[in-house]
Design an enzyme around this catalytic site. Structure first.
Site, PDB file in Angstrom:
ATOM      1  N   ASP A 397       0.870  -1.166   0.000  1.00 49.68           N
ATOM      2  CA  ASP A 397       0.000   0.000   0.000  1.00 49.68           C
ATOM      3  C   ASP A 397       0.914   1.225   0.000  1.00 49.68           C
ATOM      4  O   ASP A 397       2.096   1.125   0.343  1.00 49.68           O
ATOM      5  CB  ASP A 397      -0.879  -0.024   1.254  1.00 49.68           C
ATOM      6  N   ASP A 595      -1.852  -0.883   5.847  1.00 48.96           N
ATOM      7  CA  ASP A 595      -2.097  -0.369   7.195  1.00 48.96           C
ATOM      8  C   ASP A 595      -3.516   0.118   7.423  1.00 48.96           C
ATOM      9  O   ASP A 595      -3.869   0.491   8.535  1.00 48.96           O
ATOM     10  CB  ASP A 595      -1.125   0.780   7.502  1.00 48.96           C
TER      11      ASP A 595
END
Length: 704
Positions: A397, A595
């Site tokens: 990400d 996250d």
């Protein structure tokens, strides 16, 4: 109203559109939600903790249950061992008294039914799945030994196996207890997602009166009020008002999204400084967040079916034990008495499930988990952790993973004759009162340089264009490029276009109608990101970035880090689908590092889900491994530790299997005609030696 409505950056391309700081993005497309049955998967043994709503304490309860059963089996095994014929013969003593055999039977029966119940329950689950593993192997051995020992106690002549029964159950309970204690616990990802949604909404009545009602009372078409700073309770459309909404944890967009009438809102996102009147469009199972939950459920249910190395080894041993036992019984039925054939068969079945197998993998896992924890790696799912050794692609990400997840100043472009620090001091003094990410980035940059900020007066928010304040008796402005053009103020458009094309947000600082300079801000790339990507490339592992952010921002980060591939503007459910594509139907093993809530479906779908420790609870609860230090470099540590753990596990399984290679043929009686038959005493001695070897070998695991 947010103070940064006027900030602007380079225009993003279709198909998504929303306003942010005066620039255009695309609105998130409405997802087509299909009604799907909620999936639950709950097995009776460690490493496959159930994932689903209502199972928050499942893993902890299983640990406590194994602990209770182990302690009970330990207490009862002491008199069983003392009264056992094999131990008496081995140590040369006799302890027989009226009723001693009955006591031995009763104690063993309690150990069998109470201590062996988790294994028998697990065996039933494996049988239903047609996937023999450790549970069926253990159950085969303990059932055979208990039934045969019962027969020898009451009906036929022969050697009892109460010692093997109790110690096998005892060791297996210990192994499973150690294994489960070494993990963090069952995932609560779905419960954490549900907690994101408020329980109460402010419903607006026909006459404009506002009433607090339970979410269950809302219906599609209701109007609700979302106050500044509140979570948006459900999906809807803005009817009145304007505000910047933080969707970062849901969509991956690093900058709050400007919302105005007619634009869509996602339930669970956080409202900024403006009040919004919203029309409810979706509720419950039809919401965007509900789709994320379903995606996570499906991926977790599929992943929970994965068998680890120990399970596969146990499955093979099960088939070997059944085959060897059947052949042994048939052969001795033809060539000897029934009692001898029965004894040989039971001996084979018991020996085929060595005590060492019960500890071979749990001890290695406990050691590797301890080593991992000392290095800031928290292992949640052992089977998926094993996949780390085969990873060929790592998907990162962007926001909060490869980047810090916070804005910082990347470029200071003062007008000729204006000092950089002077430009930054003026901008930071105006921005200091705002909690907007861009404002905080500018203020933080001034603090890092040790600049003394001044307190402005007559602060004013210029709707849709920027902010104004009086400083040192003069009016200063921080405005967007669009507002700068509107005022007829010229600037270096070529340089602006170059900076904007890198995904940076640019603001202009004005003194009255004079341009003092421009400031570019962006989500700061972590210093360690480039290092880990180079090291992964050296190992032949492809690094890919997948983000919900726009093309310019993603392209800039991808170019800076020299990533193999970049996927931008990807929604949570789309991330999961992308991971499936990258897995190429199982041909490639893919790790996902993220996250946020938007990463949860992808973390669940990946062969190895890795969460940044500073991320959301949802991401951490969904992941297989957590990086406690929030350092992407630890991804490399995971891969190295997984490979070292696998090598040590194979060594231990070879020791345990090596015992079987020798013991099973001898137990079957291949040397019976030569006068040598393996007795339970000999089997127990060799079994104990094998167990000691695997315990010592596990402690020798090194990580580097």
């Amino acid at each position: 109203m947010d103070q940064h409505k006027g900030h602007e950056k380079h225009q993003a391309p279709p198909p998504r559109e929303h306003q942010h700081h005066g620039h255009q993005h695309e609105e998130h497309p409405r997802q087509e939600h299909q009604q799907e049955e909620r999936l639950h998967h709950d097995t009776a043994h460690g490493g496959h903790g159930g994932h689903g709503l209502g199972h928050s304490g499942h893993h902890e309860a299983m640990i406590a249950d194994y602990k209770r059963r182990f302690r009970a089996a330990l207490v009862l095994s002491i008199p069983i061992v003392i009264l056992s014929d094999m131990i008496q013969m081995l140590f040369g003593y006799t302890l027989v008294f009226p009723g001693s055999k009955i006591i031995l039977f009763v104690l063993s029966a309690i150990v069998f039914f109470y201590g062996g119940w988790p294994f028998m329950k697990g065996a039933a689950e494996e049988f239903k799945l047609k996937q023999p593993g450790m549970m069926m192997l253990i159950t085969l051995a303990i059932v055979a030994s208990f039934v045969y020992s019962t027969l020898t106690t009451f009906f036929i002549a022969g050697s009892e196996f109460y010692f093997e029964l109790s110690t096998l159950i005892l060791v297996m309970l210990l192994g499973h207890w150690i294994e489960m204690r070494s993990q963090l616990g069952a995932s609560r990802a779905l419960e954490e997602l549900v907690k994101l949604m408020p329980e109460v909404a402010h419903r607006i009545g026909e006459h404009g009166n506002v009433t607090d009602v339970s979410m269950k009372e809302l219906v599609v078409g209701d109007r609700i009020l979302v106050k500044p700073g509140e979570k948006i309770p459900t999906d809807g459309k803005v009817l009145e008002g304007a505000s910047a909404v933080n969707e970062a944890m849901l969509t991956g967009e690093s900058v709050p999204v400007e919302k105005k009438p007619g634009m869509q809102l996602i339930g669970g996102s956080v409202n900024g400084n403006g009040a919004l009147t919203v029309e409810v469009e979706h509720l419950g199972e039809d919401t965007y967040l509900a789709q994320v939950i379903r995606t996570v459920q499906q991926a977790q249910a599929q992943k929970s079916k994965t068998q680890g190395l120990a399970e596969k080894a146990a499955g093979w041993l099960f088939y070997i034990a059944v085959s060897a036992g059947a052949v042994t019984f048939i052969y001795w039925m033809v060539n000897a008495e029934v009692s001898f054939a029965l004894e040989r068969m039971v001996t084979v079945l018991v020996i085929a499930c060595p005590h060492a197998l019960g500890l071979a993998v749990p001890l290695v896992n406990a050691v590797s988990t301890s080593i991992a924890a000392k290095n800031g790696l928290l292992i949640r799912n052992r089977n998926q952790f094993e996949e780390g050794r085969n990873i060929s692609r790592v998907v990162f990400d962007k926001t909060g993973t490869l980047t810090r997840g916070e804005f910082g100043v990347t470029d200071l472009i003062p007008r000729e004759g204006v000092d950089e620090n002077e430009l930054l001091t003026i901008a930071a003094s105006l921005e200091a009162q705002s909690d907007h990410p861009i404002a905080m980035g500018i203020t933080r940059a001034a603090q890092q340089r040790g600049l003394a900020l001044e307190k402005p007066t007559d602060f004013e928010n210029l709707t849709g264009s920027g902010i104004k304040a009086v400083l040192r008796g003069k009016a200063y402005y921080i405005v967007s490029p669009g507002e700068t053009k509107r005022r007829g103020i010229s600037y270096d458009t070529a340089r602006f276009s170059k900076i904007a094309s890198q995904g940076k947000t640019v603001v202009f600082v004005l003194e009255e109608d004079q341009l003092l300079g421009a400031i570019a801000v962006a989500d700061i790339i972590r210093e360690s990101s480039g290092e880990i990507i180079r090291e992964l490339e050296a190992l032949g592992i492809e690094s890919i970035m997948m983000t919900g952010d726009n093309d310019e921002v993603a392209g800039y980060v991808g170019k800076e880090l020299k990533l193999a591939r970049v996927f931008s503007q990807v929604l949570p459910d789309e991330k999961s689908a992308r991971i499936k594509q990258l897995q190429e139907n199982g041909a490639r093993k893919v790790a996902m590092v993220g996250d946020g809530i938007n990463d949860a479906p992808a973390l669940a779908q990946a062969d190895l889900g890795i969460a940044i420790g500073a991320g959301t609870d949802v991401a951490m609860e969904t992941a297989d491994v957590i990086l406690a230090d929030s350092d992407p470099r630890d991804v490399l540590s995971i891969i190295r530790l997984s490979r070292a753990t696998y090598r040590k596990t194979v060594q231990n399984l070879l020791w345990a299997a090596g015992y079987n290679i020798v013991a099973i043929p001898l137990a079957a009686g291949v040397l019976a005609h030569a006068g040598f038959v393996i007795t339970p005493a000999i089997g127990a001695a060799v079994m104990s030696l094998s167990t000691i070897i695997v315990a010592i070998n596990a402690r020798l695991l090194k990580f580097g």
